[in-house]
Design a protein around this motif. Structure first.
Motif, PDB file in Angstrom:
ATOM      1  N   LEU A 104       4.329   8.736  -1.833  1.00  0.00           N
ATOM      2  CA  LEU A 104       4.737   8.930  -0.448  1.00  0.00           C
ATOM      3  C   LEU A 104       6.209   9.307  -0.408  1.00  0.00           C
ATOM      4  O   LEU A 104       6.976   8.926  -1.299  1.00  0.00           O
ATOM      5  CB  LEU A 104       4.550   7.650   0.373  1.00  0.00           C
ATOM      6  CG  LEU A 104       3.133   7.165   0.687  1.00  0.00           C
ATOM      7  CD1 LEU A 104       3.224   5.901   1.547  1.00  0.00           C
ATOM      8  CD2 LEU A 104       2.320   8.232   1.384  1.00  0.00           C
ATOM      9  N   ALA A 108       7.894   7.976   5.659  1.00  0.00           N
ATOM     10  CA  ALA A 108       6.483   7.789   6.011  1.00  0.00           C
ATOM     11  C   ALA A 108       6.370   6.700   7.071  1.00  0.00           C
ATOM     12  O   ALA A 108       7.150   5.741   7.085  1.00  0.00           O
ATOM     13  CB  ALA A 108       5.674   7.409   4.775  1.00  0.00           C
ATOM     14  N   LYS A 109       5.411   6.834   7.946  1.00  0.00           N
ATOM     15  CA  LYS A 109       5.228   5.863   9.017  1.00  0.00           C
ATOM     16  C   LYS A 109       4.682   4.549   8.457  1.00  0.00           C
ATOM     17  O   LYS A 109       4.102   4.508   7.378  1.00  0.00           O
ATOM     18  CB  LYS A 109       4.271   6.418  10.070  1.00  0.00           C
ATOM     19  CG  LYS A 109       4.810   7.658  10.781  1.00  0.00           C
ATOM     20  CD  LYS A 109       3.824   8.181  11.809  1.00  0.00           C
ATOM     21  CE  LYS A 109       4.370   9.417  12.514  1.00  0.00           C
ATOM     22  NZ  LYS A 109       3.406   9.960  13.496  1.00  0.00           N
ATOM     23  N   GLN A 111       2.158   2.822   9.300  1.00  0.00           N
ATOM     24  CA  GLN A 111       0.710   2.845   9.050  1.00  0.00           C
ATOM     25  C   GLN A 111       0.376   3.557   7.751  1.00  0.00           C
ATOM     26  O   GLN A 111      -0.554   3.172   7.042  1.00  0.00           O
ATOM     27  CB  GLN A 111      -0.022   3.537  10.220  1.00  0.00           C
ATOM     28  CG  GLN A 111       0.101   2.810  11.547  1.00  0.00           C
ATOM     29  CD  GLN A 111       1.341   3.248  12.335  1.00  0.00           C
ATOM     30  OE1 GLN A 111       2.315   3.750  11.759  1.00  0.00           O
ATOM     31  NE2 GLN A 111       1.305   3.068  13.649  1.00  0.00           N
ATOM     32  N   GLU A 112       1.139   4.616   7.424  1.00  0.00           N
ATOM     33  CA  GLU A 112       0.909   5.349   6.174  1.00  0.00           C
ATOM     34  C   GLU A 112       1.215   4.468   4.971  1.00  0.00           C
ATOM     35  O   GLU A 112       0.474   4.470   3.980  1.00  0.00           O
ATOM     36  CB  GLU A 112       1.776   6.600   6.124  1.00  0.00           C
ATOM     37  CG  GLU A 112       1.373   7.694   7.088  1.00  0.00           C
ATOM     38  CD  GLU A 112       2.297   8.888   6.979  1.00  0.00           C
ATOM     39  OE1 GLU A 112       1.834   9.949   6.499  1.00  0.00           O
ATOM     40  OE2 GLU A 112       3.480   8.764   7.348  1.00  0.00           O
ATOM     41  N   ARG A 115      -1.497   1.784   4.614  1.00  0.00           N
ATOM     42  CA  ARG A 115      -2.753   2.358   4.110  1.00  0.00           C
ATOM     43  C   ARG A 115      -2.631   2.693   2.629  1.00  0.00           C
ATOM     44  O   ARG A 115      -3.572   2.474   1.842  1.00  0.00           O
ATOM     45  CB  ARG A 115      -3.087   3.619   4.913  1.00  0.00           C
ATOM     46  CG  ARG A 115      -4.378   4.313   4.487  1.00  0.00           C
ATOM     47  CD  ARG A 115      -4.829   5.286   5.564  1.00  0.00           C
ATOM     48  NE  ARG A 115      -3.764   6.238   5.896  1.00  0.00           N
ATOM     49  CZ  ARG A 115      -3.599   7.405   5.279  1.00  0.00           C
ATOM     50  NH1 ARG A 115      -4.402   7.743   4.276  1.00  0.00           N
ATOM     51  NH2 ARG A 115      -2.644   8.222   5.642  1.00  0.00           N
ATOM     52  N   GLY A 128       0.756  11.371   0.109  1.00  0.00           N
ATOM     53  CA  GLY A 128       1.192  11.650   1.465  1.00  0.00           C
ATOM     54  C   GLY A 128       0.892  13.080   1.871  1.00  0.00           C
ATOM     55  O   GLY A 128       0.532  13.922   1.050  1.00  0.00           O
TER      56      GLY A 128
END
Length: 218
Positions: A104, A108-109, A111-112, A115, A128
């Motif tokens: 990633l 990155a958010k 939630q990302e 996950r 990502g």
């Protein structure tokens, strides 16, 4: 369900603390340690045995790619998720070859990140946005190339043992599986490292995985 135990590795203290706070606020995630350089990260991974290591790539002492290779070599059950600013192809593919299960970019958010941690913790591979397409394209191109035996300078027995090493097995495990003495396996391993011109086991693993090498018995 037990929480995923996470080791956070980043040399920027402010970002590391921010990431720890973010992860600590997630249900099912427990931050069990933190490190500011790659060498310390490899040592802590070995002692703490986390489920997931969140790893930056650009770090002092030992870069994230080499730290990843060492962690995966010593503890192949530990999943490494790269979280970095570096998005060039060389960095992405070097991390993948070293054994990272996820990649990633910083920014990155929430939630990302969650996950991705859950995915690599479950043994999956995740990339990502933008990274996945490049990785897929790269390995599709690699698979389309004509196949040839990997490392022709090795004997059949040496290739078999290198395949076992690439699976993360130590000399004792290899000796039991192949019904050889530990000393014989150790001698073969030394010959392999000399022929491949690598200094240690982690580098041999990276080369073997890059070549897509698997043990003939698998």
């Amino acid at each position: 369900m037990e929480s995923l135990r996470v080791l956070v590795v980043d040399d920027h203290e402010e970002f590391r603390h921010s990431l720890e706070s973010l992860l600590g606020a997630m249900d099912g995630v427990e931050v069990v340690g933190r490190a500011g350089d790659g060498r310390r990260a490899a040592e802590m991974a070995l002692s703490l045995q986390p489920d997931v290591v969140v790893m930056d790539l650009h770090m002092p002492e030992l870069n994230g790619v080499e730290a990843t290779a060492r962690i995966v070599a010593s503890s192949p059950h530990i999943s490494v998720l790269v979280l970095t600013m570096m998005e060039d192809d060389d960095s992405v593919f070097a991390a993948v070859r070293a054994g990272a299960r996820g990649y990633l970019l910083k920014g990155a958010k929430r939630q990302e990140i969650r996950r991705a941690i859950e995915a690599v913790g479950a043994g999956e591979v995740i990339f990502g946005p933008g990274i996945a397409e490049r990785v897929t394209s790269y390995f599709r191109h690699v698979r389309s190339r004509p196949t040839a035996p990997a490392f022709p300078e090795l004997t059949d027995r040496e290739r078999e043992i290198l395949g076992k090493i690439a699976e993360g097995k130590d000399n004792s495990e290899i000796s039991r599986e192949l019904q050889l003495s530990v000393k014989t396996v150790r001698n073969h391993a030394s010959n392999i490292f000399a022929k491949l011109q690598v200094a240690h086991r982690a580098q041999a693993i990276v080369l073997a995985r890059e070549a897509g090498m698997e043990s003939p018995s698998t």
